[in-house]
Design a protein around this motif. Structure first.
Motif, PDB file in Angstrom:
ATOM      1  N   ALA A  40     -23.937  75.587 -20.450  1.00 33.75           N
ATOM      2  CA  ALA A  40     -24.046  75.076 -19.275  1.00 33.75           C
ATOM      3  C   ALA A  40     -24.967  73.952 -19.385  1.00 33.75           C
ATOM      4  N   PHE A  41     -25.679  73.663 -20.530  1.00 28.47           N
ATOM      5  CA  PHE A  41     -26.308  72.145 -20.291  1.00 28.47           C
ATOM      6  C   PHE A  41     -25.108  71.062 -20.626  1.00 28.47           C
ATOM      7  N   MET A  42     -24.318  71.882 -21.999  1.00 28.76           N
ATOM      8  CA  MET A  42     -23.347  70.550 -22.560  1.00 28.76           C
ATOM      9  C   MET A  42     -22.272  70.515 -21.280  1.00 28.76           C
ATOM     10  N   ASP A 116     -11.413  67.211 -22.046  1.00 30.83           N
ATOM     11  CA  ASP A 116     -11.475  65.838 -23.218  1.00 30.83           C
ATOM     12  C   ASP A 116     -11.988  67.257 -24.625  1.00 30.83           C
ATOM     13  N   PHE A 117     -13.005  68.488 -23.687  1.00 35.82           N
ATOM     14  CA  PHE A 117     -13.718  68.857 -24.838  1.00 35.82           C
ATOM     15  C   PHE A 117     -13.567  70.912 -24.121  1.00 35.82           C
ATOM     16  N   THR A 118     -13.375  71.125 -25.061  1.00 31.19           N
ATOM     17  CA  THR A 118     -13.738  73.232 -25.198  1.00 31.19           C
ATOM     18  C   THR A 118     -14.661  73.513 -25.081  1.00 31.19           C
ATOM     19  N   LEU A 119     -15.784  74.166 -24.685  1.00 29.88           N
ATOM     20  CA  LEU A 119     -17.009  75.237 -25.242  1.00 29.88           C
ATOM     21  C   LEU A 119     -16.471  76.098 -24.774  1.00 29.88           C
ATOM     22  N   LEU A 120     -16.532  77.111 -26.056  1.00 26.66           N
ATOM     23  CA  LEU A 120     -16.151  78.330 -26.149  1.00 26.66           C
ATOM     24  C   LEU A 120     -17.693  79.157 -27.001  1.00 26.66           C
ATOM     25  N   GLU A 121     -18.282  80.106 -26.205  1.00 25.35           N
ATOM     26  CA  GLU A 121     -19.412  80.908 -26.469  1.00 25.35           C
ATOM     27  C   GLU A 121     -18.291  82.578 -27.516  1.00 25.35           C
ATOM     28  N   THR A 122     -19.185  82.923 -28.311  1.00 23.15           N
ATOM     29  CA  THR A 122     -18.734  84.212 -28.777  1.00 23.15           C
ATOM     30  C   THR A 122     -18.978  84.798 -27.657  1.00 23.15           C
ATOM     31  N   LEU A 248     -27.275  68.659 -26.163  1.00 21.98           N
ATOM     32  CA  LEU A 248     -27.838  67.116 -26.285  1.00 21.98           C
ATOM     33  C   LEU A 248     -27.680  66.804 -27.695  1.00 21.98           C
ATOM     34  N   ALA A 249     -28.123  67.475 -28.849  1.00 17.94           N
ATOM     35  CA  ALA A 249     -27.577  67.299 -30.150  1.00 17.94           C
ATOM     36  C   ALA A 249     -26.578  67.352 -31.016  1.00 17.94           C
ATOM     37  N   CYS A 250     -25.701  68.635 -30.028  1.00 20.49           N
ATOM     38  CA  CYS A 250     -24.462  68.597 -30.594  1.00 20.49           C
ATOM     39  C   CYS A 250     -23.869  67.511 -30.119  1.00 20.49           C
ATOM     40  N   LEU A 251     -24.075  66.631 -28.832  1.00 19.42           N
ATOM     41  CA  LEU A 251     -23.534  65.915 -28.007  1.00 19.42           C
ATOM     42  C   LEU A 251     -23.594  64.798 -28.963  1.00 19.42           C
ATOM     43  N   SER A 252     -24.739  64.341 -29.033  1.00 18.78           N
ATOM     44  CA  SER A 252     -25.170  63.504 -30.506  1.00 18.78           C
ATOM     45  C   SER A 252     -24.277  63.324 -31.531  1.00 18.78           C
ATOM     46  N   CYS A 253     -23.445  64.306 -32.027  1.00 17.91           N
ATOM     47  CA  CYS A 253     -22.435  64.263 -33.255  1.00 17.91           C
ATOM     48  C   CYS A 253     -21.595  64.231 -32.978  1.00 17.91           C
ATOM     49  N   LEU A 254     -20.621  63.644 -31.365  1.00 15.29           N
ATOM     50  CA  LEU A 254     -19.387  63.634 -31.198  1.00 15.29           C
ATOM     51  C   LEU A 254     -19.058  62.574 -31.282  1.00 15.29           C
ATOM     52  N   PRO A 255     -17.836  62.517 -32.210  1.00 16.57           N
ATOM     53  CA  PRO A 255     -17.948  60.655 -32.587  1.00 16.57           C
ATOM     54  C   PRO A 255     -17.234  60.242 -31.095  1.00 16.57           C
ATOM     55  N   GLY A 256     -17.566  58.629 -30.959  1.00 21.11           N
ATOM     56  CA  GLY A 256     -17.091  58.828 -29.934  1.00 21.11           C
ATOM     57  C   GLY A 256     -17.884  58.404 -28.820  1.00 21.11           C
ATOM     58  N   GLY A 267     -26.908  65.930 -15.544  1.00 18.14           N
ATOM     59  CA  GLY A 267     -26.542  66.514 -16.328  1.00 18.14           C
ATOM     60  C   GLY A 267     -27.287  67.444 -16.399  1.00 18.14           C
ATOM     61  N   VAL A 268     -28.670  67.640 -16.942  1.00 19.06           N
ATOM     62  CA  VAL A 268     -29.781  68.116 -17.172  1.00 19.06           C
ATOM     63  C   VAL A 268     -30.391  68.779 -16.228  1.00 19.06           C
ATOM     64  N   ALA A 269     -30.128  68.008 -14.811  1.00 14.19           N
ATOM     65  CA  ALA A 269     -30.800  68.531 -13.784  1.00 14.19           C
ATOM     66  C   ALA A 269     -30.209  69.353 -13.107  1.00 14.19           C
TER      67      ALA A 269
END
Length: 415
Positions: A40-42, A116-122, A248-256, A267-269
């Motif tokens: 949800a945060f992502m 732009d992105f797909t978020l998958l939860e197991t 946020l750490a995951c987003l920091s790894c996203l290229p570009g 987003g956080v709020a």
């Protein structure tokens, strides 16, 4: 039916033309607690940055459509029926589980829409979960790991961690929050075995409360140097800072992807995730409580979730707290209730409506008494809420807890 295997969904996806290979770049999230909140945060952060995002989560609370969000909108009934019919036809009557065929349907819907992105939860575990057919996600992420679903994942934290770490892929960065030592060792070994760069909280980033908000720091060389002062997450509970930090750490790894502080703050709020320490402000169930009472809802259902919940409830000692508790038979009821026993005045127990696997109200009350909670079995959630306020007591809080299935029934009944 739960039957963990990848063979059936791989067969079906091949017949469907491999939609899992046509998805927008994937972030794959596993763990015991916090997966949905992290996603949800992502989602909220990425959308605030102007990105279109597909999201697949489970279980749903009220409507199945909640599970499949296409570029920010829940799938509509017609589109859902169409992809399910297509999957059923391709499966041609061969064995398949509910989760497998619905996961295939989600992939089909996502592959046909721009994002732009797909978020998958197991759904359950990771190694043999139906979502684990994406060969090359952009990132994998691990939320806190603890005991749950032991019949399928193992009786020890190390065994559970082995299943969760099954989502790690060669060359794909994996970001993990702080884990119990047994889980951390298994994750590190798995990362080394498959050649997945492992970035752990503490070494790669930190997320800590500060003032009236929290601070995220990315730490080179694992993550870019970053220092962001952010507002408190919209989702209540100190544990949500860790979930937002992982996102946020995951987003920091996203290229570009450029991390704009003001967009991340929005987003956080704005992040929303129902039934996670959610206050119900109005509705049929809220109206059953006397004036001045608060009604809260939380879907946590294992000891790890209860420990996180208990930390938040420590700040609720300003007024009486009554639990309305229901849980599935397959869950560790006393392990869940024990951390809450010293924080609640009493527990009013219910069976989960419409769930054959629900603990009955008398058994739930016995479990509460076994950990030192005064308890009373009730016929239903409305019955429990009507009994929550004792004569002459000051206004208090009622917290409905113990199961996402109970939470879904409550949201539906409250209206």
């Amino acid at each position: 039916m739960i039957d963990l295997s990848l063979a059936r969904i791989e067969r079906l996806l091949e017949r469907l033309g491999h939609p899992e290979r046509q998805l927008a770049p994937v972030i794959h999230v596993a763990g015991t607690n916090g997966k949905g909140s992290t996603i949800a945060f992502m989602k909220a952060m990425l959308e605030a940055l102007g990105c279109a995002v597909h999201v697949y989560t489970s279980p749903h609370l009220v409507r199945f459509n909640e599970r499949i969000v296409i570029a920010g909108r829940e799938i509509d009934d017609d589109s859902l029926c169409a992809v399910l019919r297509e999957c059923e036809a391709a499966n041609a009557g061969e064995p398949i589980t509910f989760f497998e065929i619905t996961t295939a349907a989600a992939f089909l819907a996502f592959a046909r829409a721009q994002a732009d992105f797909t978020l998958l939860e197991t759904g359950l575990g990771g190694r043999l979960d139906a979502t684990n057919v994406v060969a090359r996600p952009l990132i994998t992420a691990l939320t806190p790991i603890s005991l749950d679903h032991q019949a399928f994942l193992g009786e020890t934290i190390a065994e559970v961690a082995g299943e969760k770490a099954g989502i790690l892929k060669p060359g794909v960065p994996c970001l993990s929050v702080h884990q119990p030592a047994e889980a951390a060792a298994v994750i590190a070994n798995r990362a080394a075995d498959v050649g997945a760069p492992l970035i752990c909280e503490g070494e790669g980033w930190s997320a800590e409360p500060e003032g009236g908000g929290w601070v995220f720091e990315g730490r080179p060389p694992r993550l870019p140097q970053t220092h962001l002062a952010l507002p408190m997450p919209a989702l209540p509970g100190a544990h949500q800072i860790a979930n937002a930090g992982l996102a946020l750490a995951c987003l920091s790894c996203l290229p570009g992807l450029s991390i704009d502080t003001s967009a991340i703050a929005r987003g956080v709020a704005r992040a929303r995730w129902p039934a996670r320490l959610q206050r119900l402000e109005a509705g049929r169930l809220v109206d059953l409580l006397p004036a001045g009472w608060e009604l809260w809802l939380d879907g946590g259902h294992n000891p790890g979730a209860a420990q996180a919940l208990a930390l938040h409830l420590e700040g609720w000692r300003d007024r009486p707290l009554v639990l309305v508790f229901g849980m599935l038979k397959t869950k560790d009821n006393t392990g869940f209730l024990a951390p809450l026993a010293g924080l609640a005045q009493r527990a009013l127990t219910v069976a989960i409506p419409g769930e054959a696997a629900s603990l009955d109200a008398e058994s739930a009350a016995a479990a509460a008494r076994s950990v030192g909670l005064a308890a009373e079995a009730c016929e239903s959630v409305p019955d429990a809420l009507c009994r929550a306020a004792g004569a002459g007591e000051p206004p208090g809080r009622a917290l409905i807890c113990g199961s996402l299935y109970l939470a879904g029934a409550v949201l539906a009944e409250n209206g």
